[in-house]
Enzyme design. Structure first.
Site, PDB file in Angstrom:
ATOM      1  N   ARG A  22      -1.941  23.314  31.796  1.00 43.40           N
ATOM      2  CA  ARG A  22      -2.303  24.727  31.751  1.00 43.40           C
ATOM      3  C   ARG A  22      -2.261  25.062  30.265  1.00 43.40           C
ATOM      4  NH1 ARG A  22       0.938  29.218  35.270  1.00 43.40           N
ATOM      5  NH2 ARG A  22       2.468  28.807  33.650  1.00 43.40           N
TER       6      ARG A  22
ATOM      7  N   TYR B 162     -11.861  46.979  62.152  1.00 44.24           N
ATOM      8  CA  TYR B 162     -13.077  46.283  61.731  1.00 44.24           C
ATOM      9  C   TYR B 162     -13.379  45.096  62.645  1.00 44.24           C
ATOM     10  CZ  TYR B 162     -13.345  48.481  57.030  1.00 44.24           C
ATOM     11  OH  TYR B 162     -13.485  49.329  55.970  1.00 44.24           O
TER      12      TYR B 162
ATOM     13  N   LYS C  57       6.104  39.780  33.329  1.00 45.03           N
ATOM     14  CA  LYS C  57       4.648  39.939  33.287  1.00 45.03           C
ATOM     15  C   LYS C  57       4.149  40.577  34.586  1.00 45.03           C
ATOM     16  CE  LYS C  57       4.469  35.236  34.944  1.00 45.03           C
ATOM     17  NZ  LYS C  57       4.694  33.866  34.491  1.00 45.03           N
TER      18      LYS C  57
ATOM     19  N   MET D 269      -9.673  48.196  55.562  1.00 42.00           N
ATOM     20  CA  MET D 269      -9.703  48.874  54.268  1.00 42.00           C
ATOM     21  C   MET D 269      -8.339  49.487  53.918  1.00 42.00           C
ATOM     22  SD  MET D 269     -11.693  49.063  51.732  1.00 42.00           S
ATOM     23  CE  MET D 269     -11.510  49.806  50.144  1.00 42.00           C
TER      24      MET D 269
HETATM   25  C1  LIG Z   1       5.584  33.136  35.051  1.00 37.45           C
HETATM   26  C2  LIG Z   1       6.303  32.192  34.199  1.00 37.45           C
HETATM   27  C3  LIG Z   1       7.683  32.005  34.352  1.00 37.45           C
HETATM   28  C4  LIG Z   1       8.444  32.554  35.523  1.00 37.45           C
HETATM   29  O1  LIG Z   1       8.273  31.672  36.609  1.00 37.45           O
HETATM   30  P1  LIG Z   1       8.877  31.937  38.071  1.00 37.45           P
HETATM   31  O2  LIG Z   1       8.432  30.762  38.848  1.00 37.45           O
HETATM   32  O3  LIG Z   1       8.284  33.207  38.538  1.00 37.45           O
HETATM   33  O4  LIG Z   1      10.342  32.025  37.937  1.00 37.45           O
HETATM   34  C5  LIG Z   1       8.318  31.210  33.423  1.00 37.45           C
HETATM   35  N1  LIG Z   1       7.640  30.613  32.412  1.00 37.45           N
HETATM   36  C6  LIG Z   1       6.305  30.745  32.274  1.00 37.45           C
HETATM   37  C7  LIG Z   1       5.626  30.038  31.156  1.00 37.45           C
HETATM   38  C8  LIG Z   1       5.597  31.523  33.157  1.00 37.45           C
HETATM   39  O5  LIG Z   1       4.276  31.638  33.019  1.00 37.45           O
END
Ligand SMILES: *Cc1c(COP(=O)(O)O)cnc(C)c1O
Length: 349
Positions: free
Chosen positions: A135, A251, A41, A299
């Site tokens: 979550r 800055y 992702k 920046m």
């Molecule tokens: C992002 C994510 C992972 C990967 O986790 P890492 O800590 O980056 O290895 C695995 N499972 C879910 C559900 C995630 O959201």
């Protein structure tokens, strides 16, 4: 000029594909009898899916996890849709239609999503159970719902909240996940991400989902010596200048020279993911020479002291030390943030 004539940018992000592949192999080996997938992702955590995907697939990864439906398209050229799980699941009928058209599996995270998926025709999916993070995921008291029993589940998964710490929550979540596995038939089961893989073999189940450590992150000491830095960053020096005692830099004039200094202006700033938290403490490098950052990141630029490398000239390349555990200690940012903030102006090599 056509776009192909564009000159190369003044920032480079170099992906070490061998390190990436080696990291996946190490995590797959540490996963024991489970096979390691790959969380890709957020454009492979900022590294770039286009380069990362083939390296991970060639190394042997067969299960890929993205968060958004919008991220599926960049993964599809490299692997069949059936190899992709979409962690946020479907929110709309359009998401469900896209899932069926692309072959990517939705991760069902709530009763709402379960009903939406069934109502639009059902089919293979994954199911996330919340075991204590609050979550995403259905609640433990929803395991027995009739609509859950109707799902055609490939991977049953849950996510650990504190796998990077020795927290009692890890064992609690493991016990709840084991309970969920007994209650819900699924083809495969998955609990551990990078840190969870080294918590013990009872945490690895059938599939693991490392993300951070593929890209060089070291969330637990057990992974030191197993995981290598996968991304290095180089930036161009765009101006050299001399400042006099009393001159301020950047800055808000937070740095004031006490002596004559030879300094360099470097093409690196907020939009590139180089945040103010680097200012004052961090340093860039040129071979063995340390080039302390002077004043605030301002920046799109930052100024460094060139005292240790007076031979540097405009157009020379300077290294940004991006060994993630050290960079996290310097900036107070997490290793996740340090990767995912990297912007779009880098030439990804
Ligand atoms: C992002 C994510 C992972 C990967 O986790 P890492 O800590 O980056 O290895 C695995 N499972 C879910 C559900 C995630 O959201």
């Amino acid at each position: 000029m056509t776009p192909t004539d564009l000159p190369p940018p003044s920032l480079r992000l170099r992906l070490d594909r061998t390190a990436l592949a080696d990291n996946w192999r190490a995590l797959d080996r540490l996963s024991g009898s489970a096979s390691a997938g790959a969380a890709v992702k957020a454009d492979a955590y900022g590294i770039g899916v286009e380069a990362a995907l083939p390296a991970l697939h060639d190394a042997g990864a067969r299960d890929f996890f993205v968060a958004h439906w919008s991220e599926v398209a960049d993964v599809l050229p490299h692997v069949p849709g059936q190899a992709i799980s979409v962690l946020h699941g479907p929110l709309t009928v359009e998401d469900c239609a896209y899932a069926r058209a692309s072959g990517a599996r939705p991760v069902i995270n709530s009763m709402y999503q379960a009903r939406l998926w069934l109502k639009t025709g059902g089919g293979p999916c994954d199911l996330m159970v919340d075991t204590g993070m609050n979550r995403l995921g259905i609640a433990m008291n929803e395991l027995g719902e009739a609509d859950i029993a109707r799902l055609q589940i490939d991977i049953l998964l849950s996510h650990l909240a504190s796998a990077d710490e020795d927290s009692p929550l890890n064992a609690t979540q493991l016990a709840r996940f084991t309970e969920a596995c007994a209650a819900i038939p699924a083809r495969r089961r998955s609990l551990a991400s990078s840190a969870g893989i080294v918590l013990g073999k009872e945490y690895t189940f059938d599939v693991t989902r490392p993300g951070l450590s593929l890209y060089g992150g070291i969330p637990r000491p057990e992974l030191e010596g197993e995981i290598r830095q996968a991304a290095t960053i180089e930036v161009a020096l765009i101006q050299c200048r001399d400042v006099l005692p009393g001159d301020s830099i950047g800055y808000n004039a937070t740095f004031v020279a006490e002596r004559p200094m030879h300094v360099g202006v470097v093409s690196l700033g907020y939009a590139d993911g180089f945040l103010r938290s680097w200012g004052g403490k961090g340093m860039l490098r040129s071979n063995d020479a340390a080039l302390p950052l002077l004043g605030r990141i301002s920046m799109d630029m930052v100024v460094v002291d060139l005292a240790a490398a007076p031979q540097l000239r405009e157009g020379d390349w300077i290294e940004v030390p991006y060994y993630l555990p050290d960079a996290a200690a310097t900036t107070g940012l997490s290793q996740y943030e340090l990767l995912t903030v990297l912007g779009h102006r880098f030439q990804r090599l």
